[in-house]
Design a protein around this motif. Structure first.
Motif, PDB file in Angstrom:
ATOM      1  N   SER A  25      38.514  34.922  42.267  1.00  0.00           N
ATOM      2  CA  SER A  25      39.166  36.207  42.506  1.00  0.00           C
ATOM      3  C   SER A  25      38.267  37.401  42.219  1.00  0.00           C
ATOM      4  CB  SER A  25      40.417  36.331  41.640  1.00  0.00           C
ATOM      5  OG  SER A  25      41.291  35.254  41.912  1.00  0.00           O
ATOM      6  N   HIS A  67      37.163  33.445  27.168  1.00  0.00           N
ATOM      7  CA  HIS A  67      37.836  32.144  27.097  1.00  0.00           C
ATOM      8  C   HIS A  67      39.208  32.282  27.720  1.00  0.00           C
ATOM      9  CE1 HIS A  67      34.829  32.225  23.826  1.00  0.00           C
ATOM     10  NE2 HIS A  67      34.651  30.959  24.154  1.00  0.00           N
TER      11      HIS A  67
ATOM     12  N   ALA B  18      37.947  42.874  27.347  1.00  0.00           N
ATOM     13  CA  ALA B  18      38.430  42.048  28.447  1.00  0.00           C
ATOM     14  C   ALA B  18      38.797  42.905  29.649  1.00  0.00           C
ATOM     15  CB  ALA B  18      39.636  41.216  28.004  1.00  0.00           C
ATOM     16  N   GLN B  21      35.542  44.046  31.216  1.00  0.00           N
ATOM     17  CA  GLN B  21      34.815  42.957  31.846  1.00  0.00           C
ATOM     18  C   GLN B  21      35.566  42.340  33.010  1.00  0.00           C
ATOM     19  OE1 GLN B  21      31.726  41.783  31.346  1.00  0.00           O
ATOM     20  NE2 GLN B  21      31.379  43.411  29.881  1.00  0.00           N
ATOM     21  N   LEU B  22      36.841  42.097  32.798  1.00  0.00           N
ATOM     22  CA  LEU B  22      37.536  41.247  33.753  1.00  0.00           C
ATOM     23  C   LEU B  22      38.472  41.979  34.701  1.00  0.00           C
ATOM     24  CD1 LEU B  22      37.858  38.386  34.653  1.00  0.00           C
ATOM     25  CD2 LEU B  22      39.728  38.143  33.039  1.00  0.00           C
ATOM     26  N   GLN B  24      38.592  44.808  35.751  1.00  0.00           N
ATOM     27  CA  GLN B  24      37.933  45.685  36.718  1.00  0.00           C
ATOM     28  C   GLN B  24      36.948  44.937  37.608  1.00  0.00           C
ATOM     29  OE1 GLN B  24      36.365  48.971  34.429  1.00  0.00           O
ATOM     30  NE2 GLN B  24      38.382  49.521  33.634  1.00  0.00           N
ATOM     31  N   SER B  25      36.934  43.610  37.487  1.00  0.00           N
ATOM     32  CA  SER B  25      35.974  42.817  38.258  1.00  0.00           C
ATOM     33  C   SER B  25      36.606  42.053  39.410  1.00  0.00           C
ATOM     34  CB  SER B  25      35.269  41.808  37.341  1.00  0.00           C
ATOM     35  OG  SER B  25      34.653  42.486  36.275  1.00  0.00           O
ATOM     36  N   LEU B  26      37.938  42.133  39.499  1.00  0.00           N
ATOM     37  CA  LEU B  26      38.605  41.414  40.588  1.00  0.00           C
ATOM     38  C   LEU B  26      38.286  42.082  41.924  1.00  0.00           C
ATOM     39  CD1 LEU B  26      42.122  40.595  39.118  1.00  0.00           C
ATOM     40  CD2 LEU B  26      40.023  39.258  39.025  1.00  0.00           C
ATOM     41  N   ASP B  27      38.399  41.290  42.958  1.00  0.00           N
ATOM     42  CA  ASP B  27      38.121  41.767  44.305  1.00  0.00           C
ATOM     43  C   ASP B  27      39.173  42.807  44.717  1.00  0.00           C
ATOM     44  OD1 ASP B  27      37.600  42.152  46.945  1.00  0.00           O
ATOM     45  OD2 ASP B  27      37.715  40.044  47.517  1.00  0.00           O
ATOM     46  N   HIS B  67      45.420  33.728  29.593  1.00  0.00           N
ATOM     47  CA  HIS B  67      45.180  34.345  28.291  1.00  0.00           C
ATOM     48  C   HIS B  67      43.681  34.398  28.066  1.00  0.00           C
ATOM     49  CE1 HIS B  67      49.230  32.561  28.125  1.00  0.00           C
ATOM     50  NE2 HIS B  67      49.524  33.636  27.438  1.00  0.00           N
ATOM     51  N   ILE B  68      43.187  35.561  27.702  1.00  0.00           N
ATOM     52  CA  ILE B  68      41.746  35.757  27.571  1.00  0.00           C
ATOM     53  C   ILE B  68      41.389  35.998  26.113  1.00  0.00           C
ATOM     54  CG2 ILE B  68      39.798  37.161  28.312  1.00  0.00           C
ATOM     55  CD1 ILE B  68      41.987  38.011  30.612  1.00  0.00           C
ATOM     56  N   ASN B  69      40.536  35.114  25.579  1.00  0.00           N
ATOM     57  CA  ASN B  69      40.184  35.205  24.161  1.00  0.00           C
ATOM     58  C   ASN B  69      41.493  35.387  23.383  1.00  0.00           C
ATOM     59  OD1 ASN B  69      37.533  34.818  24.879  1.00  0.00           O
ATOM     60  ND2 ASN B  69      37.007  36.982  24.863  1.00  0.00           N
TER      61      ASN B  69
END
Lengths: 78, 78
Positions: A25, A67, B18, B21-22, B24-27, B67-69
């Motif tokens: 994604s 993680h 998170a 990093q994450l 804001q990284s989705l398509d 769930h992230i970290n």
């Protein structure tokens, strides 16, 4: 230039869900995602640990391990 | 049509990492990401719990909580 991201997993159901949901994604304009099955590429377990990986599935993004849920402890993959 | 994804967090350092990093990284072609701070929008804690959220930060993607970290337990946000 695209940034490299690494998704480490161990083939577990939680891992496969996370791969399908998350690793695929990310924005392909910005990220090139490498998928690594640590059960099949055990020589890369140390590389993952050195990056701070504690469990799989995990997405290494910008050098930071994210993680995701919990599939298996990295220590069990040696 | 873009799919909706929800990133729930509670303002903690792990959450902000998170998010940066994450979330804001989705398509952006495929996903519209809503960012929800559960510490400020406590009325949405039950909605998150109903979706299976156990802790934050978490990304709800395709209805599945990733769930992230670990930042905080959802039970502590009531």
């Amino acid at each position: 230039m695209r940034q490299k991201a690494v998704f480490y997993h161990a083939g577990c159901p939680v891992c496969l869900d996370a791969e399908r949901q998350l690793a695929q994604s990310l924005d392909p304009q910005r990220y090139e995602v490498e998928i690594v099955h640590l059960g099949e590429a055990r020589e890369r377990v140390r590389e993952a640990e050195a990056a701070g990986v504690k469990s799989v599935p995990v997405l290494l993004l910008g050098g930071i391990p994210l993680h995701i849920n919990f599939g298996a402890d990295i220590a069990d993959l040696h």
